[in-house]
Design an enzyme around this catalytic site. Structure first.
Site, PDB file in Angstrom:
ATOM      1  N   LYS A  52       0.841  -1.205   0.000  1.00  0.00           N
ATOM      2  CA  LYS A  52       0.000   0.000   0.000  1.00  0.00           C
ATOM      3  C   LYS A  52       0.874   1.253   0.000  1.00  0.00           C
ATOM      4  O   LYS A  52       0.602   2.223  -0.709  1.00  0.00           O
ATOM      5  CB  LYS A  52      -0.942  -0.016   1.214  1.00  0.00           C
ATOM      6  N   GLN A  96      -4.800  -1.476   9.627  1.00  0.00           N
ATOM      7  CA  GLN A  96      -4.622  -2.799   9.028  1.00  0.00           C
ATOM      8  C   GLN A  96      -5.170  -3.866   9.985  1.00  0.00           C
ATOM      9  O   GLN A  96      -4.809  -3.904  11.164  1.00  0.00           O
ATOM     10  CB  GLN A  96      -3.130  -3.051   8.721  1.00  0.00           C
ATOM     11  N   ASP A 119     -11.190   2.842   4.153  1.00  0.00           N
ATOM     12  CA  ASP A 119     -11.456   1.405   4.099  1.00  0.00           C
ATOM     13  C   ASP A 119     -12.959   1.121   4.111  1.00  0.00           C
ATOM     14  O   ASP A 119     -13.370  -0.015   3.867  1.00  0.00           O
ATOM     15  CB  ASP A 119     -10.825   0.714   5.322  1.00  0.00           C
TER      16      ASP A 119
END
Ligand code: GUN
Length: 287
Positions: A52, A96, A119
């Site tokens: 990422k 994450q 997200d």
């Protein structure tokens, strides 16, 4: 059989994001910024975060990774998220997952400013997705929809079977398909006779992390297969949930794994972060 090439499409999207970043920098002097929170030493999570970060670099984003030890306290992560919420150079915040067992993941996801929730895991954005309103949509299912669109696969009226009911993939995938007028079934670990469901599917979208879960006898001819699973074989090879060699012979379209959905997840993270940055730039202009 045609491959759904996520790698190729993700490169195309990266290029578009890169162009838009240049324009944004020229017009308002803004650089999209992404903050990533990584807790612990899980090698898969570290690898994803690294990918990422590299993607952010390629398209000209500013990015920062908060690399935290496994035994970090809930309060310390909360302080970091609060400071990222208030930091004007950060447009997107990504925690994450999974987090260590002593951490209250839900509380952290709810602490992220919904306007920086790239997200799409905050209940605010989950609600907006379910009600088909604009918001941030989780990157993996969003990437799948983009991939289907690229190959002109219209799910309207089609029997779509989602295998896996996670908050990250299965549930938002089902919402997106429903919003696109598909008939949607969600199968999961407790589903009796999975084959009965998959045999009736025009499109199968599977993401559970079980090698060879979907075999050729479980699918009808000309099925569309989207393999979202990622597992490592004992030999160390990355594979999906579908017996690609045999299922591909019966499919009209199929994603390779790797090289299908994975690169699309990262492309959608870039796209969501750009979207957040553009909204923030607009807000700043009107202040
Ligand atoms: N862990 C596995 N997939 C994802 C994802 O898409 N986003 C985050 N934040 N964590 C994940």
């Amino acid at each position: 059989m045609q491959l759904l090439d996520g790698k190729l499409l993700s490169q195309k999207i990266e290029q578009q994001v890169n162009e838009e970043v240049k324009t944004l920098k020229e017009t308002c002097g803004c650089t999209p910024g992404l903050a990533v929170v990584l807790v612990g030493q899980d090698p898969a999570s570290a690898a994803y975060v690294n990918m990422k970060k590299k993607a952010c670099d390629r398209v000209g984003f500013y990015s920062i990774t908060h690399d935290m030890p496994e035994n970090i306290s809930q309060e310390a992560i909360e302080r970091t998220i609060k400071s990222m919420n208030e930091n004007d150079s950060i447009d997107g915040i990504l925690i994450q997952l999974p987090l260590p067992a002593h951490i209250d993941t839900t509380k952290l996801l709810e602490l992220v400013d919904p306007a920086k929730d790239v997200d799409g895991f905050h209940p605010y954005n989950v609600g907006r997705l379910v009600t088909n309103l604009d918001g941030f949509v989780p990157c993996t299912p969003l990437g799948v929809m983009e991939l289907l669109k690229e190959y002109n696969i219209d799910v309207k009226g089609k029997n779509c079977v989602v295998v896996g009911a996670s908050n990250i993939v299965g549930k938002p995938m089902a919402s997106l398909l429903l919003n696109a007028d598909a008939t949607v079934e969600i199968c999961h670990i407790h589903t009796d006779d999975l084959k009965k469901h998959t045999l009736a599917a025009d499109v199968i979208l599977v993401g559970v992390g079980v090698i060879n879960l979907i075999t050729a006898d479980m699918v009808k001819d000309d099925v569309v297969i989207v393999d979202i699973g990622v597992s490592r074989t004992p030999e160390g090879k990355l594979v999906g949930d579908v017996d690609f060699e045999n299922v591909s012979k019966k499919s009209s379209y199929i994603t390779p794994s790797p090289g299908g959905v994975g690169p699309m997840t990262i492309a959608m993270l870039l796209s969501n972060t750009l979207k957040a940055a553009k909204i923030n730039a607009q807000k700043k202009k009107s202040e």
